[in-house]
Write an enzyme that holds these catalytic residues in place. Sequence first.
Site: not given
Length: 508
Positions: A224-227, A293
């Site tokens: 995701n963007l944060k990761e 998921d």
Amino acid sequence: MISKVNNSGVHRSEGRSGIVHLHEIVRLLESGWADKHILVVGDVMLDKYIHGSVDRISPEAPVPIVQATRRSEQPGGAANVAMNVAGLGARATVVGFAGDDEDGSILAAMLKASGVEAHLVTVPGKPTTSKLRILGGSQQMMRLDIETATPRPPEAYTALLEGLISLLPDVDGVILSDYAKGTLTAENCRSIIAAARQAEVPVMVDPKGRDFLRYRGATTISPNLKELALVTGHTVGEVKDVLESGRSLVAELGLEYLTVTLGERGIAILDEEGEFDAPAIARQVFDVSGAGDTVIATMAVATACGVTTEDAARLANVAAGIVVGKLGTVPIARHELVAALTEFSGTETPEKILDLDRLLVRVAEWRASGHTVVFTNGCFDILHVGHIALLEDCRRFGTKVIVGINSDASVSGLKGPSRPIVGERERARILAALAATDAVAIFDAPTPIDLIVALRPDALVKGGDYTEESVVGAHEVKSWGGRVVIVPTVEGFSTTNIVRKLAHSADR
């Protein structure tokens, strides 16, 4: 790369694999994705819920008192990814670690009941990872985690690796679902990816943490963007810089492309050529848990069937939009996705003409979504206003209308060798183009009784030139609680009259 998007969200694209139409994706969904088999490897867990209501604050401490009303469990983590694969209608196998405890037994039983083949390596002394959420209404009040992220014994990793390698010849895609609970160590990731690539099986990764090097050689990584911001050294607000840095990871890690989930912005596909953005589908959001998921499961199943990466991303957006509208970790269901696709784009004409096997699947999907089914039938040779009135009347007695039409051979047997005037495929196509119809089926027998018995419609509708006693299937429909309806005919309109007028005109 050139991509074309219309306002349906999922319709067609020009990209890595050419053009894919909506009806082809729906056909894949309803055919079980050509029996594609996806192997999920990673941190399985059991999501547990205590549901209740909050009416007061505890006198013992400043905390709310939850009056429990019910409990529920749901496979989580990598097990939820596998549940999504199975929910989409593909074959799913999950490999991971479990404890020798009650939660492990519950998880295994739930996976089996949902059609997921589970290969869980039991590790004595280690608990099955579980997360207990206490809910007051729709608000999560507390979460209790039972887990261990410490390494398992070497023999456990050996058993897990040997088990999944033995499965590779029978799978069409591998998903690594990493929740940093100790299953996917760096060494394990490298071994799994190498074995899968040697078997020419694509690998998709749902990552965790800063170390993306452990996923080198995968087909795609789906942060995701944060990761991704964490890995690239940017803040979440620097979206353009994050994605630009993400593109450099494609070559650095030997990926085919990078899949970045952007929440309400949708999904970005990054490769060395550029960026493709699949916008999210606007829906009311209740709970985002499990959406990632669903995205990776949908992407894996769709691409295993040859759907373009761009169309797979659009499809994953629609699927994610469905699950975020649910409370808790709940996997996607095939009928929900079909319903959403037709909601956004409408059902294309070719997609309404179905053989019995696909029609039975479609009816099951409709009923699972709360629809009622109406059936009518006829030759429909030279469509006229009487036919249109009949089909429009059908709408009054249910939400989905199926039209059964006699095949050319059946019409000839009933009407004589000069009929039909219009062939069965053309008649079916014309009927399918009408807004009043939802499905068209061609039958060869003199009557549609076998079709009626197979479909079990809620209502059987015929025109006013019939009586209930003369309607084929009336007794059967009433036997399962359905209704038989006779609607008025439009006087003066029939195919026979039209044929006579044409013949008379030709003779003049």
